[in-house]
Design an enzyme around this catalytic site. Structure first.
Site, PDB file in Angstrom:
ATOM      1  N   ASP A 185     -49.949  55.092  64.481  1.00 20.59           N
ATOM      2  CA  ASP A 185     -50.998  54.236  65.489  1.00 20.59           C
ATOM      3  C   ASP A 185     -51.925  55.326  65.720  1.00 20.59           C
ATOM      4  O   ASP A 185     -51.799  55.762  67.104  1.00 20.59           O
ATOM      5  CB  ASP A 185     -50.249  53.770  67.244  1.00 20.59           C
ATOM      6  CG  ASP A 185     -51.083  52.823  67.885  1.00 20.59           C
ATOM      7  OD1 ASP A 185     -52.642  52.398  67.356  1.00 20.59           O
ATOM      8  OD2 ASP A 185     -50.886  52.648  69.278  1.00 20.59           O
ATOM      9  N   HIS A 190     -56.288  56.666  71.775  1.00 22.34           N
ATOM     10  CA  HIS A 190     -55.240  58.312  72.029  1.00 22.34           C
ATOM     11  C   HIS A 190     -56.095  59.634  71.611  1.00 22.34           C
ATOM     12  O   HIS A 190     -55.156  60.588  71.578  1.00 22.34           O
ATOM     13  CB  HIS A 190     -54.094  58.162  71.869  1.00 22.34           C
ATOM     14  CG  HIS A 190     -53.773  56.369  72.128  1.00 22.34           C
ATOM     15  ND1 HIS A 190     -53.662  56.266  73.286  1.00 22.34           N
ATOM     16  CD2 HIS A 190     -53.986  55.347  71.754  1.00 22.34           C
ATOM     17  CE1 HIS A 190     -53.744  54.797  72.780  1.00 22.34           C
ATOM     18  NE2 HIS A 190     -53.336  54.270  72.079  1.00 22.34           N
ATOM     19  N   GLY A 208     -49.240  52.794  74.786  1.00 19.47           N
ATOM     20  CA  GLY A 208     -48.678  52.160  75.308  1.00 19.47           C
ATOM     21  C   GLY A 208     -46.967  52.134  75.173  1.00 19.47           C
ATOM     22  O   GLY A 208     -45.938  52.298  76.134  1.00 19.47           O
TER      23      GLY A 208
END
Length: 287
Positions: A185, A190, A208
């Protein structure tokens, strides 16, 4: 304009693979092995007697899928819910086919957004039976008013209205998002402070899906004696972001073969970051 019938007709088929390194990197990314002397967590990050976390199917199934073929504006797409169901033990290495379809699209009305649910089924190459099912629910803030159904979305699991049976405080590290993103991801939200500021956050936020897996770690520790095969289903709804370095407190309500849970950050007035959580436990895998 989105077409509801066309959305439900979408199908995808991809191939994926993983090795022991992927299994260990994922476990490190969700905080396992922070204490290298902890013999309960070491088997998840060390090749001798390697164990696979039950939420790992998120990694080989992450890319692709029909959700991103709909034509929605991904700038306004929010990750709403996640669920993983295990049908068999996850091998430490494997090759799998990932078959995707849309489970539903619910229209909240013009200017109110829409909810989309995607299912991905993993099957090991050469095996017709499913290995794992991964369901992702997302909220498209810019997609309402296309004429889809307004009702029928599955109701979230409600946690009991009593004090939790157990609460586990699990710290994260300031660099945890940078490590977790190595499992696939790569959203700059992030990692990149500027991307985070543009999105309205003072600094990069934790994935998340990392928080989701940390909740599974709490169940694994409190209810399963670190035996991953005990967890056959894990679902949750996301309600607020976590910043790397914060401590996540996971509250558990234990009822026979299932565990309800929520997660909160005490340092921010007990802000609930994961809610409506449900983990199903079993010695046998669901069909």
């Amino acid at each position: 304009m989105l077409d509801h019938a066309a959305i439900l007709a979408l199908r995808t088929r991809d191939e994926t693979s993983w090795t022991e390194r992927d299994v260990m990197l994922y476990a490190l990314g969700v905080g396992m092995g922070t204490d290298p002397m902890d013999g309960r967590e070491l088997p998840f990050v060390y090749e001798r007697g390697l164990k696979v976390l039950p939420t790992f199917p998120i990694v080989p199934s992450f890319a692709g899928g029909p959700l991103f073929q709909i034509g929605i504006d991904t700038r306004y797409l929010l990750h709403g819910e996640q669920a993983v169901t295990l049908h068999k033990p996850i091998p430490i290495r494997g090759r799998a086919v990932v078959e995707g379809r849309m489970l539903g699209a619910w229209d909240k009305g013009a200017g109110k957004g829409a909810v989309f649910a995607q299912e991905k089924i993993l099957r090991l190459v050469g095996d017709p039976d499913p290995l794992a099912t991964v369901v992702t629910t997302a909220f498209g803030r810019a997609e309402g008013g296309f004429g889809g159904p307004t009702t029928g979305q599955p109701a979230p699991h409600r946690v009991p209205e009593r004090a939790p049976d157990r609460s586990l405080a699990i710290p994260t590290t300031p660099s945890q998002a940078l490590l977790y993103r190595q499992s696939g991801d790569l959203n700059p939200l992030h990692a990149d402070p500027e991307a985070a500021r543009v999105a309205g956050y003072p600094r990069p936020i934790l994935h998340g899906l990392c928080t989701y897996a940390i909740a599974a770690r709490a169940v694994l520790a409190a209810c399963c004696a670190y035996e991953p095969e005990r967890i056959v289903h894990h679902q949750a709804r996301f309600s607020a972001p976590v910043y790397p370095g914060e401590t996540i407190t996971v509250d558990l309500w234990i009822e026979a073969d299932q565990v309800a849970f929520e997660a909160r950050v005490e340092a921010r007035d007990n802000l609930v970051v994961v809610k409506n959580g449900l983990t199903r436990l079993s010695g046998a895998f669901p069909q």
